[in-house]
Design a protein around this motif. Structure first.
Motif, PDB file in Angstrom:
ATOM      1  N   GLU A  62       0.965  -1.267   0.008  1.00 44.02           N
ATOM      2  CA  GLU A  62       0.113  -0.153  -0.102  1.00 44.02           C
ATOM      3  C   GLU A  62       0.723   1.089   0.029  1.00 44.02           C
ATOM      4  O   GLU A  62       0.332   2.394  -0.296  1.00 44.02           O
ATOM      5  CB  GLU A  62      -1.049   0.161   1.437  1.00 44.02           C
ATOM      6  CG  GLU A  62      -1.705  -1.198   1.313  1.00 44.02           C
ATOM      7  CD  GLU A  62      -2.594  -1.194   2.384  1.00 44.02           C
ATOM      8  OE1 GLU A  62      -2.366  -0.222   3.390  1.00 44.02           O
ATOM      9  OE2 GLU A  62      -3.430  -2.446   2.885  1.00 44.02           O
ATOM     10  N   ARG A  63       2.266   1.054   0.363  1.00 41.84           N
ATOM     11  CA  ARG A  63       3.070   2.184   0.248  1.00 41.84           C
ATOM     12  C   ARG A  63       2.294   3.314   1.104  1.00 41.84           C
ATOM     13  O   ARG A  63       2.758   4.618   0.688  1.00 41.84           O
ATOM     14  CB  ARG A  63       3.025   2.787  -1.200  1.00 41.84           C
ATOM     15  CG  ARG A  63       3.879   1.555  -2.062  1.00 41.84           C
ATOM     16  CD  ARG A  63       4.234   2.200  -3.272  1.00 41.84           C
ATOM     17  NE  ARG A  63       4.677   0.926  -4.171  1.00 41.84           N
ATOM     18  CZ  ARG A  63       5.066   1.384  -5.637  1.00 41.84           C
ATOM     19  NH1 ARG A  63       5.100   2.413  -5.857  1.00 41.84           N
ATOM     20  NH2 ARG A  63       5.488   0.247  -6.152  1.00 41.84           N
ATOM     21  N   ASP A  64       1.757   3.275   2.224  1.00 40.56           N
ATOM     22  CA  ASP A  64       1.475   4.378   3.215  1.00 40.56           C
ATOM     23  C   ASP A  64       2.476   4.820   4.125  1.00 40.56           C
ATOM     24  O   ASP A  64       3.643   4.247   4.044  1.00 40.56           O
ATOM     25  CB  ASP A  64       0.338   4.003   3.782  1.00 40.56           C
ATOM     26  CG  ASP A  64       0.265   2.929   4.760  1.00 40.56           C
ATOM     27  OD1 ASP A  64       1.734   2.234   5.029  1.00 40.56           O
ATOM     28  OD2 ASP A  64      -0.514   2.280   5.466  1.00 40.56           O
ATOM     29  N   GLU A  65       2.349   5.744   4.749  1.00 43.05           N
ATOM     30  CA  GLU A  65       3.035   6.454   5.469  1.00 43.05           C
ATOM     31  C   GLU A  65       3.627   5.408   6.849  1.00 43.05           C
ATOM     32  O   GLU A  65       4.469   5.533   7.149  1.00 43.05           O
ATOM     33  CB  GLU A  65       2.752   7.834   6.189  1.00 43.05           C
ATOM     34  CG  GLU A  65       2.475   8.935   5.086  1.00 43.05           C
ATOM     35  CD  GLU A  65       2.368  10.290   5.738  1.00 43.05           C
ATOM     36  OE1 GLU A  65       2.516  10.498   6.845  1.00 43.05           O
ATOM     37  OE2 GLU A  65       1.866  11.040   5.025  1.00 43.05           O
ATOM     38  N   ALA A  66       2.528   4.653   7.208  1.00 41.64           N
ATOM     39  CA  ALA A  66       2.600   3.688   8.495  1.00 41.64           C
ATOM     40  C   ALA A  66       4.070   3.045   8.065  1.00 41.64           C
ATOM     41  O   ALA A  66       4.918   2.628   8.891  1.00 41.64           O
ATOM     42  CB  ALA A  66       1.547   2.983   8.784  1.00 41.64           C
ATOM     43  N   ALA A  67       3.895   2.376   6.995  1.00 38.85           N
ATOM     44  CA  ALA A  67       5.148   1.300   6.400  1.00 38.85           C
ATOM     45  C   ALA A  67       6.462   1.994   6.337  1.00 38.85           C
ATOM     46  O   ALA A  67       7.533   1.584   7.025  1.00 38.85           O
ATOM     47  CB  ALA A  67       4.797   0.749   5.023  1.00 38.85           C
ATOM     48  N   GLU A  68       6.575   3.340   5.677  1.00 42.24           N
ATOM     49  CA  GLU A  68       7.705   3.960   5.627  1.00 42.24           C
ATOM     50  C   GLU A  68       8.249   4.317   7.111  1.00 42.24           C
ATOM     51  O   GLU A  68       9.362   4.362   7.377  1.00 42.24           O
ATOM     52  CB  GLU A  68       7.324   5.194   4.836  1.00 42.24           C
ATOM     53  CG  GLU A  68       7.202   5.031   3.502  1.00 42.24           C
ATOM     54  CD  GLU A  68       6.884   6.267   2.619  1.00 42.24           C
ATOM     55  OE1 GLU A  68       6.911   7.377   3.173  1.00 42.24           O
ATOM     56  OE2 GLU A  68       6.748   6.121   1.417  1.00 42.24           O
ATOM     57  N   ARG A  69       7.403   4.641   7.961  1.00 34.17           N
ATOM     58  CA  ARG A  69       7.496   5.128   9.365  1.00 34.17           C
ATOM     59  C   ARG A  69       8.257   3.978  10.043  1.00 34.17           C
ATOM     60  O   ARG A  69       9.168   4.174  10.744  1.00 34.17           O
ATOM     61  CB  ARG A  69       6.476   5.750  10.263  1.00 34.17           C
ATOM     62  CG  ARG A  69       6.819   6.285  11.343  1.00 34.17           C
ATOM     63  CD  ARG A  69       5.610   7.128  12.098  1.00 34.17           C
ATOM     64  NE  ARG A  69       5.083   8.281  11.140  1.00 34.17           N
ATOM     65  CZ  ARG A  69       4.124   8.317  10.584  1.00 34.17           C
ATOM     66  NH1 ARG A  69       3.177   7.326  10.525  1.00 34.17           N
ATOM     67  NH2 ARG A  69       3.540   9.300  10.028  1.00 34.17           N
ATOM     68  N   TRP A  70       7.634   2.755   9.885  1.00 37.34           N
ATOM     69  CA  TRP A  70       8.416   1.671  10.470  1.00 37.34           C
ATOM     70  C   TRP A  70       9.705   1.301   9.875  1.00 37.34           C
ATOM     71  O   TRP A  70      10.524   0.878  10.453  1.00 37.34           O
ATOM     72  CB  TRP A  70       7.197   0.447  10.312  1.00 37.34           C
ATOM     73  CG  TRP A  70       7.778  -0.788  10.874  1.00 37.34           C
ATOM     74  CD1 TRP A  70       8.247  -2.093  10.030  1.00 37.34           C
ATOM     75  CD2 TRP A  70       8.169  -1.377  12.024  1.00 37.34           C
ATOM     76  NE1 TRP A  70       8.862  -2.993  10.893  1.00 37.34           N
ATOM     77  CE2 TRP A  70       8.615  -2.392  12.348  1.00 37.34           C
ATOM     78  CE3 TRP A  70       7.897  -0.633  13.363  1.00 37.34           C
ATOM     79  CZ2 TRP A  70       8.852  -3.212  13.512  1.00 37.34           C
ATOM     80  CZ3 TRP A  70       7.980  -1.101  14.394  1.00 37.34           C
ATOM     81  CH2 TRP A  70       8.607  -2.333  14.601  1.00 37.34           C
ATOM     82  N   ILE A  71       9.811   1.438   8.699  1.00 36.47           N
ATOM     83  CA  ILE A  71      11.450   1.172   7.944  1.00 36.47           C
ATOM     84  C   ILE A  71      12.256   2.259   8.715  1.00 36.47           C
ATOM     85  O   ILE A  71      13.349   1.772   8.958  1.00 36.47           O
ATOM     86  CB  ILE A  71      11.013   1.601   6.405  1.00 36.47           C
ATOM     87  CG1 ILE A  71      10.152   0.351   5.725  1.00 36.47           C
ATOM     88  CG2 ILE A  71      12.597   1.405   5.835  1.00 36.47           C
ATOM     89  CD1 ILE A  71      10.142   0.508   4.424  1.00 36.47           C
ATOM     90  N   GLN A  72      11.835   3.456   8.828  1.00 36.37           N
ATOM     91  CA  GLN A  72      12.869   4.384   9.320  1.00 36.37           C
ATOM     92  C   GLN A  72      13.141   3.791  10.831  1.00 36.37           C
ATOM     93  O   GLN A  72      14.149   4.221  11.256  1.00 36.37           O
ATOM     94  CB  GLN A  72      12.152   5.544   9.411  1.00 36.37           C
ATOM     95  CG  GLN A  72      12.922   6.810   9.811  1.00 36.37           C
ATOM     96  CD  GLN A  72      14.191   7.194   8.841  1.00 36.37           C
ATOM     97  OE1 GLN A  72      13.821   6.726   7.543  1.00 36.37           O
ATOM     98  NE2 GLN A  72      15.199   7.633   9.438  1.00 36.37           N
ATOM     99  N   THR A  73      12.107   3.375  11.497  1.00 37.27           N
ATOM    100  CA  THR A  73      12.516   2.843  12.671  1.00 37.27           C
ATOM    101  C   THR A  73      13.717   1.828  12.857  1.00 37.27           C
ATOM    102  O   THR A  73      14.349   1.870  13.814  1.00 37.27           O
ATOM    103  CB  THR A  73      11.150   2.454  13.429  1.00 37.27           C
ATOM    104  OG1 THR A  73       9.982   3.332  13.462  1.00 37.27           O
ATOM    105  CG2 THR A  73      11.561   1.787  15.031  1.00 37.27           C
ATOM    106  N   LEU A  74      13.596   1.317  11.789  1.00 36.81           N
ATOM    107  CA  LEU A  74      14.583  -0.137  11.740  1.00 36.81           C
ATOM    108  C   LEU A  74      15.928   0.465  11.393  1.00 36.81           C
ATOM    109  O   LEU A  74      16.949  -0.389  11.249  1.00 36.81           O
ATOM    110  CB  LEU A  74      14.478  -1.359  10.720  1.00 36.81           C
ATOM    111  CG  LEU A  74      12.860  -2.078  11.574  1.00 36.81           C
ATOM    112  CD1 LEU A  74      12.432  -3.076  10.474  1.00 36.81           C
ATOM    113  CD2 LEU A  74      13.130  -2.732  12.819  1.00 36.81           C
ATOM    114  N   ASP A  75      16.250   1.701  11.092  1.00 32.83           N
ATOM    115  CA  ASP A  75      17.676   2.047  10.566  1.00 32.83           C
ATOM    116  C   ASP A  75      18.452   1.920  11.648  1.00 32.83           C
ATOM    117  O   ASP A  75      18.449   2.217  13.176  1.00 32.83           O
ATOM    118  CB  ASP A  75      17.495   3.770  10.451  1.00 32.83           C
ATOM    119  CG  ASP A  75      18.627   4.267   9.893  1.00 32.83           C
ATOM    120  OD1 ASP A  75      19.566   4.032  10.199  1.00 32.83           O
ATOM    121  OD2 ASP A  75      18.341   5.067   8.841  1.00 32.83           O
ATOM    122  N   ALA A  76      19.688   1.372  11.206  1.00 36.53           N
ATOM    123  CA  ALA A  76      20.574   0.860  12.263  1.00 36.53           C
ATOM    124  C   ALA A  76      21.066   1.820  12.902  1.00 36.53           C
ATOM    125  O   ALA A  76      21.789   1.759  14.152  1.00 36.53           O
ATOM    126  CB  ALA A  76      21.844   0.355  11.399  1.00 36.53           C
TER     127      ALA A  76
END
Length: 1390
Positions: free
Chosen positions: A262-276
């Motif tokens: 769905e490429r929504d902001e929730a998914a992008e926010r979760w990806i940013q959370t997993l930044d090393a």
């Protein structure tokens, strides 16, 4: 009034009361007195809840007053003032009140403080107006932070219990607020580690809260809230990663995988959370790696519903460009802390142990390839390991994994991974393929490919059909079954192999048939122009792919156009196809007629009438407007000119090829001349008052006007080239300035790098004095104009204004023509305006170009700061190889430098400029070997005659280079070699001689067996031999210490001769005389450095007999010419010592052979290598036919003393002569060589030794040393020569030969090899010999007669079966005859 004032004072906050006394000078006991007064006040009005509120809402005025008190404080009052801090005092007071309340209620002080704080928290959280809001507002966050500060003060006093707070909070809240937990963790009141570990129900509420927080988007204006949101998520995830409850994150990952498309902001926010870099701060690297590896495993194995067939079918849609951006971003985040090898190893482990989601696996592979350049080699190694393991254990899973990974890489493009076509050919296209080890492996591969057919996309089926795996002839039926199945599938998909392009990458996305045909035509014309022959692919298409050739290829090739006055590459290609009868006569006639009509129309004066006059008037008007300074009107006039150009010269989508420069239509030529003339005039007019950087945009607009008309732009480029080639001397300074500015604007407009760079690079010549002076003036004007226009730009932006090719011309020519430019001035260099500061420098720089002293202009530009800054850019650096290329294009007899001046300049360039220059700047990095390698490459690959003929240079063809600077550069190479010989370089890393041999070996790296590659090898070796003769021969012989004595080591040289010189030798199999004597002189020189020189020569000579027979036989061949030279040298080197024994034996063998030719009375055969004896006889008798009778008698006598090996080697040498004559159509002595071979065969007919000699190219037989004399091509043609000889022998010879063990087997193999040569189109044809078909027919009948006469026991059962298998596909009749012997009843023990 006093009562009201008193009441008002009672309502004032506590902090205000403190602040009201802030202006008084504090005393040492003020703190204690103030504290006692405050306690009394609280006892009068005990409202603990209100006090908490005041702690969170301090009065700003009071705080300011308190700060004023701090500023007026002296050092002795620090402690008292600290005690008077409002927040500290309030904390102490609240603590005292909490204890008093606890005592009054009879409960613990912790319970009272927790209850009070929970009430306040509930009040803060309850003020949210939006019930869906997941975070505090800014004001709530401030109140919460102050409350937590107070809690820390209470915690320090021991009146607050964080764990009790959490217990009470969880009792009332089913879903704790993550932001509150984050601040409790941040203020070190309750850590998240404790909360997660102590709460058994954390798995029930934490994932939901994390999802809710991810899905909530703060209002756009709340940037602070957005930052806090990311910090909350990162902190919670970081704690979870390091805790035993990390499985909580699995639910979040699965949730992400559900919503990632769905490429929504929730998914992008979760990806940013997993930044090393975010969650890795509080986690150890090992824990973070374990967690990320676990996440990758979850991604690979999540929801594994797609089957392998689904992956094969849908793989095209799983590239980085087509896959979900969120998934690829997540893969990047998780992969960043691992190396490529670690990631692929982990992927392989998961593939071997789990059911996987193929989409996620392949998207991950694509992401890895696209974002990491080193992934290509690592993936290739993994594929090799998978294929080796798959075929080693017939593991189908590993095989399909390898295919899917290879296809996935190919889908990302050739810049990322080799195409599927190249990978499939490399893996399975040859004898060394992974499947070629056994029949079982081949069946395994074909069965796998057949199972894939129903699911395969058509492009992969086409790859397998056009580039099938290697299959032995006896198993070809298995391949044909697969091909039939694949073609049937393509027919069902309405795809045709016939419609594919000739040079199409079938594994890539397909283009339209018409555009692909145009690409094929362009590629074929280029190949024809470079090789002079019709490409093999085109010839094959005209036979095997005739529908595509006739309906697609030829119509595009024969598209009507105006014939050029001079035939170009396309016309020559068409003519070659016509002569080969590949173009139908009617189609060719129609093409010629259409082209003639177009040429007449293009030259018709009717089209060049009024519009051309209108264009001329408009251009003149434009110049007048420019001179008058009416800029808006002049720019508007350009629009009218553009419209007129579109009428006079309508644009065309067909670009004018580079060869069409000399055939511009008359109309185009007139238009182009008008345009260039107008531009030059306009430049002079515009530059009278303003330099280029202060003019308007007229120049850019003028050039951009031409960009929309590609045909006209190409005509302009071609006209420029013609002016620079043919009329450079007649161009006036005004023309040079105008054309230079025009080129600068073309560079800035960037119509196409290839077009502009080709025009500039090939048009500006530097081969003679005249062209050098013109090139300098043109380049100075263009570079000065570009620097002036871009005076305020950075060096990177200057690339848009300064043409690279002309800039490099200056880097080459200025130091060459002006010795003072070779000295770099100290400091900023130069005087006056040529310093580092520009100021009015650009305007002054341009003004210099209009002066009379152009030499002063050149030096002024050379020392200019902007000019020097450009040289720091890689694209503007003249590397050493480019310098050598330019130097080789100089014609010595018309050079501006004398021989001495040229030597001085070249030595400066090599030793002072490029040797110390770093490699990244185009130099040699201080390494003389790199300099040597560049020089060697240059003298071996001078510019082609086509490039040199641009200036009509007069020089000898080939590599002699009498008209070029090739001898000068060869002298530089000699200087370098001699310096290395007397210096330390010779003893380092194996010596310079071995280094040069290694460089030559790399240039002759294995390539295809095509004629062009063989010719290229011969040219390279011819060039190398000329260089070799110019170098001291002793450098190729090393002196080593072995067992305390010095010995000569020439292993690298012998290997070079055997592997490279042998391949470039003519069929006669001898080195040139000059090369032979040169190398032998080196041997004598090297042996002179040993303790026993003669014995060392004998030892090396014996070594050559076994490992390098080519040099040995060459010495025998040329001994009469070289022996005086070697004897004289030996006398000079070893005065008084006898000639080496092996060389004396060689002389004795030569004398013995010559005496036999004169008188066949047998004398004692001198000792020596068999090959020397045979070569001596060969040299004595090959020269004429008058000694044939003596030769017969010599053979009889040699047969009597049983010198079989000498006769066998002699037969090989004469067969080489016979083959050489077969390959030379002009040779007239083939009958003589055939007579010698027949005589030798008659003597050796009863021996089997010669049979093995001519089968030495079979892989299962060890080659005889004598066979190392000839090239691989001659070795492959040997069966044809033997067949030509055998079929002309008598019947008696055949009967005797049939009784020799192995004759029937060998003859059949020779016939099959000759038949294969004929089918491959490599059979030699000579005007004096029978047609190849007749030779094959006679040989076939001869072989069939031998087989019919032979008993069944003549060969073993395995040999009969092997011959039948080999002939099954090549000659069915022969196979049927052989099968009769297999069906013949045999005795059991046989």
């Amino acid at each position: 009034m006093s009562l009201q004032a008193r009441r008002g004072s009672q309502k004032r906050p506590f902090c205000s009361l403190l602040a009201g006394h802030g202006l008084k000078k504090p005393k040492p006991d003020d703190g204690e007195r103030l504290q006692e007064a405050a306690v009394q006040l609280l006892e009068q009005n005990q409202n603990l809840y209100s006090l908490f509120q005041e702690l969170q809402n301090p009065d700003p005025c009071g705080m300011i007053c308190f700060q004023n008190m701090e500023q007026n404080r002296n050092p002795e009052q620090n402690q008292a003032a600290s005690d008077a801090d409002p927040l500290n005092v309030a904390g102490l007071l609240v603590g005292s009140e909490l204890r008093r309340q606890a005592d009054r209620r009879g409960v613990s002080v912790g319970a009272v403080s927790v209850k009070t704080m929970l009430d306040r928290l509930e009040e803060i959280a309850g003020r949210r107006e939006d019930k869906l809001r997941q975070m505090f507002t800014s004001s709530q966050r401030v109140q919460l932070q102050v409350l937590l500060e107070a809690s820390k003060l209470l915690l320090c006093q021991g009146v607050f219990c964080p764990r009790l707070l959490w217990a009470e909070y969880r009792r009332d809240q089913k879903h704790p607020d993550l932001e509150l937990l984050y601040f409790l963790h941040l203020y070190n009141i309750l850590t998240l580690d404790y909360i997660i570990e102590s709460d058994d129900a954390v798995a029930s509420w934490l994932p939901g809260q994390l999802k809710a927080l991810c899905c909530w988007t703060p209002p756009q204006e709340e940037e602070e809230t957005r930052q806090v949101q990311q910090e909350v998520l990162s902190t919670v995830v970081g704690v979870l990663v390091a805790s035993p409850r990390s499985s909580v994150l699995d639910e979040l990952l699965h949730w992400f995988l559900d919503i990632e498309e769905e490429r929504d902001e929730a998914a992008e926010r979760w990806i940013q959370t997993l930044d090393a870099s975010l969650c890795g701060g509080s986690v150890s690297p090992e824990a973070l790696q374990r967690f990320f590896a676990h996440c990758l495993t979850q991604i690979f194995t999540w929801n594994p519903q797609l089957t392998v067939s689904d992956a094969v079918t849908s793989q095209n849609d799983w590239t980085v460009a087509k896959a979900g951006r969120c998934l690829t971003s997540l893969c990047c985040k998780l992969a960043v802390i691992f190396s490529v090898e670690q990631l692929l190893h982990h992927l392989q482990q998961v593939l071997e142990t789990h059911e996987v989601n193929w989409k996620h696996v392949l998207v991950f592979v694509s992401t890895l390839l696209v974002y990491d350049q080193s992934a290509q080699s690592s993936l290739s190694e993994l594929l090799c390991r998978l294929l080796s393991s798959a075929f080693g254990g017939y593991d189908l899973e590993k095989l399909i994994t390898a295919f899917l990974l290879a296809r996935q890489g190919a889908l990302e493009g050739a810049g990322v991974f080799p195409s599927y076509t190249d990978w499939f050919k490399m893996s399975f296209g040859g004898r060394s393929g992974f499947h070629a080890g056994s029949k079982k492996s081949l069946v395994f591969l074909l069965k796998f490919l057949s199972d894939l057919v129903p699911f395969e996309p058509p492009q992969y089926l086409k790859v397998h059909i056009l580039h099938p795996p290697f299959v032995p002839p006896k198993l070809r039926s298995l391949l044909m079954e697969y091909v039939t199945l694949a073609k049937t599938r393509l027919a069902d998909l309405q795809e045709s192999v016939e419609d594919m392009g000739l040079y199409e990458d079938v594994s890539a996305a397909g283009a339209s048939l018409q555009s692909q045909a145009a690409q094929d035509v362009e590629k074929a014309v280029c190949l024809f122009e470079s090789s002079g022959r019709i490409p093999a692919t085109v010839m094959e298409a005209s036979i095997f792919r005739r529908p595509y050739f006739l309906t697609r290829f030829l119509p595009v090739l024969l598209k009507p156009r105006a014939f050029p006055l001079k035939a170009d590459a396309q016309m020559n290609f068409i003519e070659a196809l016509k002569q080969a009868e590949k173009i139908p006569a009617a189609q060719y006639s129609q093409y010629v007629e259409s082209c003639q009509k177009q040429r007449q129309q293009s030259g018709s004066p009717r089209r060049s009438g009024a519009p051309l006059a209108v264009l001329q008037e408009q251009l003149q008007e434009f110049t007048k407007l420019l001179a008058a300074g009416r800029d808006p009107e002049s720019l508007a006039q350009l629009s009218r000119i553009s419209h007129t150009l579109s009428v006079v010269c309508p644009g065309s989508d067909d670009p004018v090829g580079p060869a069409a420069a000399s055939s511009l239509p008359e109309l185009h030529l007139k238009v182009v001349d008008l345009i260039l003339q107008s531009f030059c005039q306009s430049l002079l007019v515009a530059s009278r008052g303003n330099p280029p950087n202060r003019q308007n945009l007229w120049g850019s607009r003028f050039v951009c006007m031409l960009l929309d008309n590609r045909q006209l732009l190409s005509s302009v480029i071609h006209r420029l080239k013609d002016l620079f080639h043919q009329q450079a001397a007649s161009l006036k300074p005004a023309h040079i300035l105008g054309l230079a500015a025009f080129i600068s604007h073309l560079q800035a407009a960037q119509p196409g790098p290839a077009l502009v760079e080709e025009a500039l690079g090939s048009a500006v010549l530097t081969g003679s004095r005249t062209s050098m002076l013109f090139s300098v003036r043109l380049a100075v004007a263009a570079v000065s104009y570009g620097l002036c226009r871009g005076h305020s730009a950075s060096p990177q932006r200057l690339q848009d204004f300064v043409p690279r090719s002309l800039y490099k011309k200056l880097l080459y020519l200025v130091p060459r023509l002006f010795p003072e430019a070779r000295i770099r001035p100290e400091g900023q260099g130069g005087d006056g305006p040529t310093g580092g500061h520009l100021g009015d420098g650009p305007a002054l720089l341009w003004s210099f170009t209009d002066g009379t002293s152009w030499i002063k202009t050149v030096l002024h530009l050379w020392r200019h700061a902007s000019f020097q800054q450009l040289q720091q850019l890689q694209l503007y650096q003249l590397c050493f190889s480019e310098w050598l290329h330019e130097e080789l294009r100089v014609q010595r007899n018309s050079d501006v430098l004398s021989d001495a001046e040229r030597q001085e300049y070249q030595q400066w360039a090599c030793w002072e400029l490029y040797l110390p220059r770093p490699e990244e700047q185009g130099g040699c990095g201080g390494d003389p070997r790199a300099l040597c390698s560049h020089l060697l490459t240059a003298v071996m690959e001078p510019p082609s005659s086509r490039e040199m003929n641009l200036e009509n240079l007069d020089f000898s063809p080939g590599l002699s280079g009498t008209g070029t600077c090739l001898p000068d550069l060869l002298s530089r190479l000699q200087e370098l070699v001699y310096e290395a010989e007397v210096g330390e370089l010779r003893g380092r890393r194996g010596g310079l001689g071995d280094f040069l041999l290694q460089v030559v070996s790399e240039k002759c790296s294995p390539s295809s067996g095509s004629i062009s590659s063989r010719l290229s090898l011969e040219r390279t070796m011819e060039a190398w031999n000329r260089v070799l003769l110019a170098l001291p021969p002793v450098m190729f012989f090393k002196i080593k210490a072995v067992a305390g004595r010095s010995v000569v080591d020439c292993s690298q040289l012998l290997q070079h001769i055997t592997h490279l010189q042998r391949k470039a030798c003519p069929p006669a199999g001898v080195l040139p005389c000059v090369v032979t004597v040169h190398l032998l002189k080196g041997l004598l020189f090297a042996a002179g450095h040993c303790g026993r020189p003669a014995a060392e020569v004998d030892r090396v000579w014996s070594l050559m007999s076994a490992s390098c027979p080519l040099l040995l036989v060459s010495a025998v061949r040329w001994w009469q010419q070289i022996s005086p030279v070697l004897a004289s040298l030996w006398t000079r080197l070893q005065d008084g010592e006898p000639f080496p024994e092996q060389l004396q034996l060689l002389s004795a063998c030569r004398l013995w052979a010559c005496s036999l030719r004169a008188d066949p009375v047998l004398v004692q055969i001198p000792p020596g290598p068999v090959l020397v004896q045979a070569a001596s006889l060969h040299g004595a008798f090959r020269s004429g036919a008058e000694h044939q009778q003596n030769f017969r008698e010599v053979l009889d006598r040699l047969r009597e003393v049983e010198n079989q090996q000498v006769l066998v080697s002699l037969l090989f040498l004469f067969v080489m002569d016979f083959l050489s004559e077969l390959l030379d159509p002009q040779e007239k002595s083939s009958e003589r060589s055939k007579w010698f071979c027949s005589e030798l065969l008659a003597v050796l007919v009863n021996s089997a030794d010669w049979l093995l000699l001519f089968r030495s190219n079979e892989p299962d037989l060890e080659p005889d040393p004598v066979t190392l004399m000839v090239s691989d091509d001659c070795s492959r043609l040997m069966p044809w020569a033997i067949c030509s000889l055998l079929q002309q022998q008598s019947a008696a010879f055949h009967q005797r030969a049939l009784r020799v063990p192995g004759f029937l087997y060998s003859t059949t193999l020779w016939y099959l090899a000759a038949l294969q040569l004929f089918l491959d189109g490599e059979a030699p044809a000579s005007a004096r010999q029978a047609e190849p078909t007749r030779v094959l027919d006679r040989t076939k009948q001869f072989v069939l007669s031998l087989i019919r006469q032979a008993p069944a026991a003549a060969l073993s059962c395995s040999q009969w079966r092997q011959l039948e298998t080999r002939s099954a596909d090549l000659d069915p009749e022969l196979a049927a005859t052989l099968s009769l012997h297999l069906d013949h009843p045999r005795v059991g023990f046989l």
